[in-house]
Scaffold this motif. Structure first.
Motif, PDB file in Angstrom:
ATOM      1  N   ARG A   1      23.601 -18.637 -24.265  1.00 18.72           N
ATOM      2  CA  ARG A   1      23.839 -19.867 -25.194  1.00 18.72           C
ATOM      3  C   ARG A   1      23.424 -21.162 -24.516  1.00 18.72           C
ATOM      4  O   ARG A   1      23.105 -22.185 -24.886  1.00 18.72           O
ATOM      5  CB  ARG A   1      25.450 -20.129 -25.524  1.00 18.72           C
ATOM      6  CG  ARG A   1      25.927 -19.045 -26.530  1.00 18.72           C
ATOM      7  CD  ARG A   1      27.188 -19.237 -27.303  1.00 18.72           C
ATOM      8  NE  ARG A   1      28.154 -19.514 -26.446  1.00 18.72           N
ATOM      9  CZ  ARG A   1      29.048 -18.447 -26.008  1.00 18.72           C
ATOM     10  NH1 ARG A   1      28.848 -17.074 -26.509  1.00 18.72           N
ATOM     11  NH2 ARG A   1      30.011 -18.555 -25.291  1.00 18.72           N
ATOM     12  N   MET A   2      23.296 -21.008 -23.253  1.00 15.39           N
ATOM     13  CA  MET A   2      22.475 -22.028 -22.317  1.00 15.39           C
ATOM     14  C   MET A   2      21.126 -22.325 -22.631  1.00 15.39           C
ATOM     15  O   MET A   2      20.721 -23.571 -22.702  1.00 15.39           O
ATOM     16  CB  MET A   2      22.999 -22.080 -20.974  1.00 15.39           C
ATOM     17  CG  MET A   2      22.699 -22.850 -20.022  1.00 15.39           C
ATOM     18  SD  MET A   2      22.613 -22.388 -17.989  1.00 15.39           S
ATOM     19  CE  MET A   2      24.294 -21.605 -17.907  1.00 15.39           C
ATOM     20  N   THR A   3      20.658 -21.165 -22.918  1.00 18.18           N
ATOM     21  CA  THR A   3      19.144 -21.559 -23.114  1.00 18.18           C
ATOM     22  C   THR A   3      18.452 -22.501 -24.026  1.00 18.18           C
ATOM     23  O   THR A   3      17.665 -23.177 -23.659  1.00 18.18           O
ATOM     24  CB  THR A   3      18.321 -20.048 -23.435  1.00 18.18           C
ATOM     25  OG1 THR A   3      18.635 -18.870 -22.373  1.00 18.18           O
ATOM     26  CG2 THR A   3      16.917 -19.941 -23.728  1.00 18.18           C
ATOM     27  N   PRO A   4      19.014 -22.479 -25.373  1.00 16.03           N
ATOM     28  CA  PRO A   4      18.467 -23.675 -26.055  1.00 16.03           C
ATOM     29  C   PRO A   4      19.051 -25.013 -25.748  1.00 16.03           C
ATOM     30  O   PRO A   4      18.288 -26.015 -25.889  1.00 16.03           O
ATOM     31  CB  PRO A   4      19.294 -23.165 -27.506  1.00 16.03           C
ATOM     32  CG  PRO A   4      20.291 -22.308 -27.100  1.00 16.03           C
ATOM     33  CD  PRO A   4      19.919 -21.613 -25.986  1.00 16.03           C
ATOM     34  N   ARG A   5      19.936 -25.165 -24.897  1.00 15.20           N
ATOM     35  CA  ARG A   5      20.423 -26.458 -24.520  1.00 15.20           C
ATOM     36  C   ARG A   5      19.419 -26.698 -23.294  1.00 15.20           C
ATOM     37  O   ARG A   5      19.168 -27.854 -23.120  1.00 15.20           O
ATOM     38  CB  ARG A   5      21.730 -26.278 -23.881  1.00 15.20           C
ATOM     39  CG  ARG A   5      23.103 -25.801 -25.014  1.00 15.20           C
ATOM     40  CD  ARG A   5      24.232 -25.756 -24.163  1.00 15.20           C
ATOM     41  NE  ARG A   5      24.754 -27.019 -24.057  1.00 15.20           N
ATOM     42  CZ  ARG A   5      26.151 -27.219 -23.445  1.00 15.20           C
ATOM     43  NH1 ARG A   5      26.766 -26.195 -23.169  1.00 15.20           N
ATOM     44  NH2 ARG A   5      26.650 -28.548 -23.408  1.00 15.20           N
TER      45      ARG A   5
END
Length: 410
Positions: free
Chosen positions: A254-258
């Motif tokens: 979930r960190m990747t798009p952020r």
């Protein structure tokens, strides 16, 4: 939906939420989403009203409330008496009140916490506990961290204002803004462009205390979905190396798009597995540990968490915290910093863990947080020792949070 029907829906969801919390099941926001997925007739105003009822009751209810109905009656009796008029109003309204329910509601607020848990919080707050308890039952504001890799605070505020989102300067934070609770910030162009991230003041203070600098190697040992990782990257001007670990690969994903939205390119995402830290021993200028905890400081946002907590669970969590501190300390190079934080107000997870670590590790020196935040104007800490930072909703206007910073001497 009529007001009485909304109240009946809230009671139904509360019954499920209370039972789920006590069993260690799904959180209230998940249950709300499930409920409305199967009830398409409920409009946005209906959903908002029901959600408001559910969370208001969860914030104020007694820990031993027997049912959602009993919890809502007790809340209405103490906080919103007009709601009592909707019971027995006909149609889809909740059934009329009985004399026994009315009598029971008058005493319910005396049991907001079990005595073992209240005693621990009184250890921190002593005579100020009643005011601090009231602070934990309020609704949390929406705090934003401006992404300085892309903009500065005044411009971000102006962009949000053009989209109809009014903000104010977040006191005690160099790059913070505050908006009204419930603002749909994720739907704004400013958010989509990576100009702002949702982040409570307490977490922004931890980022400031970590003091990550351009060119450093920083290890975020319990990174989750990366909120603080993004903050470290901004402090480092996207120069250096950040290694973000978490035991749950799904959280790291979930960190990747952020990262992409924020324009951050220096982060390596790694699952925390046996042996994963071995090659990094003594390599980091800064190791940040936002440790797993009971979350007592976030009860305004996750009020049903009170119902999940037991003495056995607390003991298990503190053992994990000691273990994570040991792992993290081995990664710090001489002259480097170790930052330990928990979103908890319980001394068991905060000062007790930090003091025990210091006794085990004389090679680490405690850094007084005031030397790093002296210009912020932050109110006095509610920590048991003045060198530690501990903040709370009633005294600091943010989530309950504890931070200890150490420097490695050799």
């Amino acid at each position: 939906m009529q007001p009485a029907a909304r109240l009946a829906a809230a009671i139904e969801i509360l019954d499920e939420a209370i039972g789920s919390a006590r069993r260690g099941g799904a959180a209230a926001d998940v249950l709300l989403a499930r409920y409305f997925r199967s009830r398409r007739y409920a409009g946005s105003k209906d959903r908002a009203a029901v959600r408001a009822h559910v969370y208001a009751v969860l914030r104020h209810m007694a820990h031993d409330a027997p049912s959602g109905r009993a919890a809502l009656i007790a809340y209405a009796t103490a906080q919103e008496p007009a709601l009592l008029e909707l019971f027995g109003a006909g149609g889809h309204a909740p059934a009329a009140l009985t004399p026994d329910e009315t009598a029971a509601a008058a005493n319910a607020s005396c049991h907001w916490l079990p005595s073992w848990l209240e005693d621990r919080l009184k250890r921190r707050f002593t005579d100020n506990w009643p005011a601090q308890r009231d602070g934990l039952t309020g609704r949390a504001p929406l705090d934003l961290r401006v992404n300085t890799l892309k903009t500065e605070r005044d411009r971000a505020a102006a962009v949000l204002a053009n989209e109809g989102v009014e903000t104010e300067i977040l006191r005690f934070s160099a790059n913070g803004l505050r908006a009204d609770a419930g603002t749909p910030i994720e739907k704004t162009d400013a958010f989509a462009a990576g100009l702002v991230e949702v982040q409570d003041l307490s977490s922004q203070l931890m980022i400031e205390l970590a003091g990550a600098r351009p060119g450093e190697t920083v290890i975020d040992l319990c990174a989750g979905a990366g909120g603080k990782t993004l903050g470290f990257a901004a402090s480092m001007r996207n120069q250096g190396r950040i290694i973000a670990f978490d035991i749950d690969p799904a959280r790291l994903e979930r960190m990747t798009p952020r990262l992409e939205r924020a324009g951050v390119s220096i982060v390596e995402q790694r699952a925390l597995r046996p042996g994963a830290l071995d090659a990094l021993a003594g390599q980091a200028e800064c190791v940040a540990i936002d440790a797993p905890c009971t979350g007592t400081g976030t009860w305004r946002r996750n009020p049903e968490a009170r119902l999940r907590l037991s003495e056995d669970r607390l003991a298990a969590i503190t053992a994990v915290q000691d273990d994570v501190l040991e792992q993290g300390s081995a990664l710090v190079k001489p002259g480097g910093r170790l930052v330990y934080a928990v979103c908890s107000l319980l001394p068991d997870e905060a000062e007790d863990r930090a003091d025990a670590f210091a006794q085990r590790h004389p090679e680490f020196r405690l850094v007084d947080y005031r030397t790093r935040l002296e210009a912020s104007g932050l109110p006095e800490t509610v920590a048991l020792r003045p060198e530690y930072l501990a903040v709370a909703p009633a005294s600091h206007g943010c989530d309950g949070f504890f931070v200890a910073v150490y420097e490695r001497l050799c």
